[in-house]
Structures are given as structure tokens and as C-alpha cells.
Design an enzyme around this catalytic site. Sequence first.
Site, PDB file in Angstrom:
ATOM      1  N   SER A  78     -16.348   9.906 -24.309  1.00 43.61           N
ATOM      2  CA  SER A  78     -16.321  10.315 -22.899  1.00 43.61           C
ATOM      3  C   SER A  78     -17.706  10.040 -22.338  1.00 43.61           C
ATOM      4  O   SER A  78     -18.612  10.844 -22.495  1.00 43.61           O
ATOM      5  CB  SER A  78     -16.014  11.810 -22.782  1.00 43.61           C
ATOM      6  N   LEU A  79     -17.855   8.896 -21.718  1.00 39.89           N
ATOM      7  CA  LEU A  79     -19.199   8.471 -21.287  1.00 39.89           C
ATOM      8  C   LEU A  79     -19.512   9.033 -19.889  1.00 39.89           C
ATOM      9  O   LEU A  79     -20.454   9.781 -19.707  1.00 39.89           O
ATOM     10  CB  LEU A  79     -19.264   6.937 -21.291  1.00 39.89           C
ATOM     11  N   HIS A  80     -18.748   8.623 -18.921  1.00 38.38           N
ATOM     12  CA  HIS A  80     -18.772   9.155 -17.547  1.00 38.38           C
ATOM     13  C   HIS A  80     -20.052   8.916 -16.746  1.00 38.38           C
ATOM     14  O   HIS A  80     -20.059   9.134 -15.534  1.00 38.38           O
ATOM     15  CB  HIS A  80     -18.425  10.647 -17.512  1.00 38.38           C
ATOM     16  N   CYS A 102     -13.976  25.765 -25.806  1.00 40.39           N
ATOM     17  CA  CYS A 102     -14.915  24.698 -26.168  1.00 40.39           C
ATOM     18  C   CYS A 102     -16.335  25.213 -25.996  1.00 40.39           C
ATOM     19  O   CYS A 102     -16.614  25.955 -25.057  1.00 40.39           O
ATOM     20  CB  CYS A 102     -14.697  23.471 -25.279  1.00 40.39           C
ATOM     21  N   CYS A 153     -19.119  20.638 -20.285  1.00 37.00           N
ATOM     22  CA  CYS A 153     -19.050  19.484 -19.383  1.00 37.00           C
ATOM     23  C   CYS A 153     -18.632  19.991 -17.997  1.00 37.00           C
ATOM     24  O   CYS A 153     -17.659  20.747 -17.880  1.00 37.00           O
ATOM     25  CB  CYS A 153     -18.047  18.464 -19.913  1.00 37.00           C
ATOM     26  N   CYS A 174      -6.274  15.010 -17.429  1.00 38.67           N
ATOM     27  CA  CYS A 174      -7.542  15.001 -18.152  1.00 38.67           C
ATOM     28  C   CYS A 174      -8.539  15.984 -17.533  1.00 38.67           C
ATOM     29  O   CYS A 174      -8.795  15.928 -16.340  1.00 38.67           O
ATOM     30  CB  CYS A 174      -8.091  13.578 -18.102  1.00 38.67           C
ATOM     31  N   CYS A 201     -14.970  19.757 -16.457  1.00 38.67           N
ATOM     32  CA  CYS A 201     -13.837  20.096 -17.316  1.00 38.67           C
ATOM     33  C   CYS A 201     -13.507  21.585 -17.256  1.00 38.67           C
ATOM     34  O   CYS A 201     -14.389  22.438 -17.411  1.00 38.67           O
ATOM     35  CB  CYS A 201     -14.182  19.697 -18.746  1.00 38.67           C
ATOM     36  N   GLU A 238      -3.575  24.394 -25.440  1.00 39.47           N
ATOM     37  CA  GLU A 238      -2.621  23.581 -24.695  1.00 39.47           C
ATOM     38  C   GLU A 238      -2.527  22.158 -25.238  1.00 39.47           C
ATOM     39  O   GLU A 238      -3.485  21.639 -25.815  1.00 39.47           O
ATOM     40  CB  GLU A 238      -3.017  23.560 -23.210  1.00 39.47           C
ATOM     41  N   GLY A 288     -11.348  21.397 -26.593  1.00 37.48           N
ATOM     42  CA  GLY A 288     -12.287  21.381 -27.711  1.00 37.48           C
ATOM     43  C   GLY A 288     -12.919  20.035 -27.974  1.00 37.48           C
ATOM     44  O   GLY A 288     -12.456  19.007 -27.481  1.00 37.48           O
ATOM     45  N   GLU A 289     -14.006  20.067 -28.730  1.00 39.82           N
ATOM     46  CA  GLU A 289     -14.707  18.846 -29.146  1.00 39.82           C
ATOM     47  C   GLU A 289     -14.310  18.578 -30.606  1.00 39.82           C
ATOM     48  O   GLU A 289     -14.744  19.290 -31.516  1.00 39.82           O
ATOM     49  CB  GLU A 289     -16.217  19.061 -29.004  1.00 39.82           C
ATOM     50  N   CYS A 344      -1.185  14.588 -26.340  1.00 47.15           N
ATOM     51  CA  CYS A 344      -2.594  14.946 -26.221  1.00 47.15           C
ATOM     52  C   CYS A 344      -2.730  16.351 -26.808  1.00 47.15           C
ATOM     53  O   CYS A 344      -2.046  17.279 -26.350  1.00 47.15           O
ATOM     54  CB  CYS A 344      -3.007  14.923 -24.744  1.00 47.15           C
TER      55      CYS A 344
HETATM   56  S1  SF4 Z   1     -14.625  17.569 -21.813  1.00 50.40           S
HETATM   57 FE1  SF4 Z   1     -14.098  18.042 -23.932  1.00 50.40          FE
HETATM   58  S2  SF4 Z   1     -16.090  18.511 -24.866  1.00 50.40           S
HETATM   59 FE2  SF4 Z   1     -16.426  18.643 -22.651  1.00 50.40          FE
HETATM   60  S3  SF4 Z   1     -16.076  20.825 -22.174  1.00 50.40           S
HETATM   61 FE3  SF4 Z   1     -14.123  19.746 -21.886  1.00 50.40          FE
HETATM   62  S4  SF4 Z   1     -13.048  20.039 -23.825  1.00 50.40           S
HETATM   63 FE4  SF4 Z   1     -15.223  20.460 -24.200  1.00 50.40          FE
END
Ligand code: SF4
Length: 359
Positions: free
Chosen positions: A221-223, A113, A117, A340, A120, A93, A164-165, A106
Site C-alpha cells: 500500500s504505497l499511496h 489494527c 493509516c 478498501c 483507513c 470483517e 489488520g497488518e 478479502c
Molecule cells: S490500511 Fe491496513 S495497515 Fe493501515 S490502518 Fe488500515 S488496516 Fe491497518
Amino acid sequence: MSTKKDIRTLTIEELKLFFVEKGQKPFRAKQVYEWLWKKSAHSFDEMTSLSKDTREILDQHFAINAVVIDNFQVSSDRTIKDAFRLHDGNIVEGVLIPHAERMTACISSQVGCSLTCKFCATGRLTRLRNLDAAEIYDQVVLIKKQAEEKYNAPLTNIVYMGMGEPLLNYKAVLESIEKITASSPNGLAMAPKRITVSTAGIAKMIKKLGDDNVKFNLALSLHAANDEKRNKLMPINEQNSLEALAEALNYFYERTSNRVTLEYIVFKDFNDSIQDAQELVDFYWRVPSKVNIIEYNPIDGGEFQQTTEQRLNSFVEHLQKNNVIVNVRRSRGKDIDAACGQLANKNDQGMIQRKLKAL
Ligand code: SF4
């Protein structure tokens, strides 16, 4: 699905060599490259400046694994979420986020992934494979076209914040950026400063970005700015502690002079207290950076909630009092799960991926 090699994996030099081997003029390579990258041709038949013979030779040896829009949804705030179909049937996507002064794409870098996280939706999908550079590039081209056709505006920004990362698909991500920033006829000639790669935080790869002296922006992406909380939220933190990340980000800054953006999603009663804000202040002063505070979008069955307006405001005020450069990002496209952390293929393919994950 074609078993022929994707022509877009070839460099222009390799393509020249191919033409020489076939008894053709090497300058054809330049023409083909222009069709492939600048004009985004999806078939050899479209390459009308080439003779029929040349097109046939190309067709015999190569495929063009173009990405297509499978379907799209438009949010009430005009955000558009695209489901992109890859040549092997997988779906990823991407999102077009229109603002008065900018149009942001984006895009995704992997199918699913491998990180998990907790906030997510993509993290619940198995990582099936990495995208190649052309597949990443195609998403940009398709979203750019959408911005022009639907909103009569040029695409101005690109963020690698979809599925994805990106730093776990390092080579393809950097190659795609090379193409996006390449001048005509080999690319889209977009400025690297308009591109942001967002990572969950892989210290080794952040340092590699520094060594490669990249010109695009980096976001972390600290959070959470304490290891215990961040481990809970993002298991990748167990091997990449805040200490290691701070060191890597300073290394990155020394080599690129590029301030990183610290992304911080505020979750109700988890990381929204004044103490959490103070920990963020402390981390901010360790790393040349700026902060983006992001409103959370709850996902189906997720354990986190959006914080209250009052707590969000107190959090931001605390940062400002401590001279942190901070922006607050309201979420876009919530009604179509395009915000997000919400990208998760809510379609048949996504269901397949979720089932695979459950196995
Ligand atoms: S935030 Fe990014 S790295 Fe973390 S699971 Fe989601 S897609 Fe993967």
C-alpha cells in the site's frame, strides 16, 4: 468461552502422538485432520467416521474455535460484507467481491489494527489481538461457501487486505496460507498465485518473506511516493522510508522473482498531481512492480476526498506515457462500507473498539 486447547493448533504429528498416548490408532489423526481442514467440521459430533468413544475423548481434551458469520450485507453491486464472530466474541470483517471472471475474498488478519493509516477506518480501531491461522482460514472457507451458494461460482482469489497488518501477524498468516494451499485432505488446494498479501510496508518483514521464499503475491500500500506525504498518510513510513522499502522489495524480488503490486489510492489535492504521478513513476522504475490505482472511498469524519475523474485520468495517462504497467480499480461495495479502507465494524463490537481506542 472454552478454556480447552483449540485442536486446530496441533500439527498432524502432535495429533498422532495424542492418539497413541490415549491408546488409539495413530491413523485417526489423518481422519481428524481431514474433518478439521478439508471438511471444516465445527464440532466433534460431525466427525461421523470416528467412533463415539474417540469423539468423546477429543471433546474432553479439545475445543474447535470455529468462526461463524454473525451477519452479512449485500451491496447493490453484489459485493457481500461479512461480520465474522470469533470464539471470544470479537468481530472482524471480510468481503466477497464478485467479478464476471473471478470471485475474490478479502479477509482480515487482526482484530483492529495497530497502525494508524489516516485514510483507513480500521486504523481508528485498537488492535485487540492477532487472529490465529485457523481463524484466518475459516474466513476463506465461509466466503468460499458464500460464493458457491449465492453466486454458483468457485472462489478464485484471496487478498489479505481486510482488517489488520498481515506482516505484524506473520506466523499465523503464513500458516493460514499453508493450509489454504495444502492439497487435499489437509487444505483447500488453492494456488499460491491466487493469493495476495497486502502490507502497509514493513521493510524487515518484506525481506523475511524473501528469505522464506514465499510463492504468493505481495502488494505494497504505497499511496504516496515521497516520504513527507507518506509520513502524513501512513505513520509507519517514519520507520520504513521509501528508500528502505525499495531496498526490501528488490531483496524480495531477487529471492522470489515475484513482482510486487504497488497500490495507490488517489486522494483529491493530496497525491493526485502530475508531480505525484512522476514520483510514482520514479519509484516504479526502482522496484520490479506493477501499479494498481484505486478509487478512494471517503470514510465517516475522514479528512480525505475522492479525486475528480479528470485528475484521475491525467494521473493514469502520465503513468502510461512513462511505460508503467497500470490497472485502475474501481471501488466495490461502497454502499455497505465494504470497500478498501472502509472496514470498521459498524456494529456494537466496533463501537466497543472505538471506545477502547478513545481511552
Ligand atoms: S490500511 Fe491496513 S495497515 Fe493501515 S490502518 Fe488500515 S488496516 Fe491497518
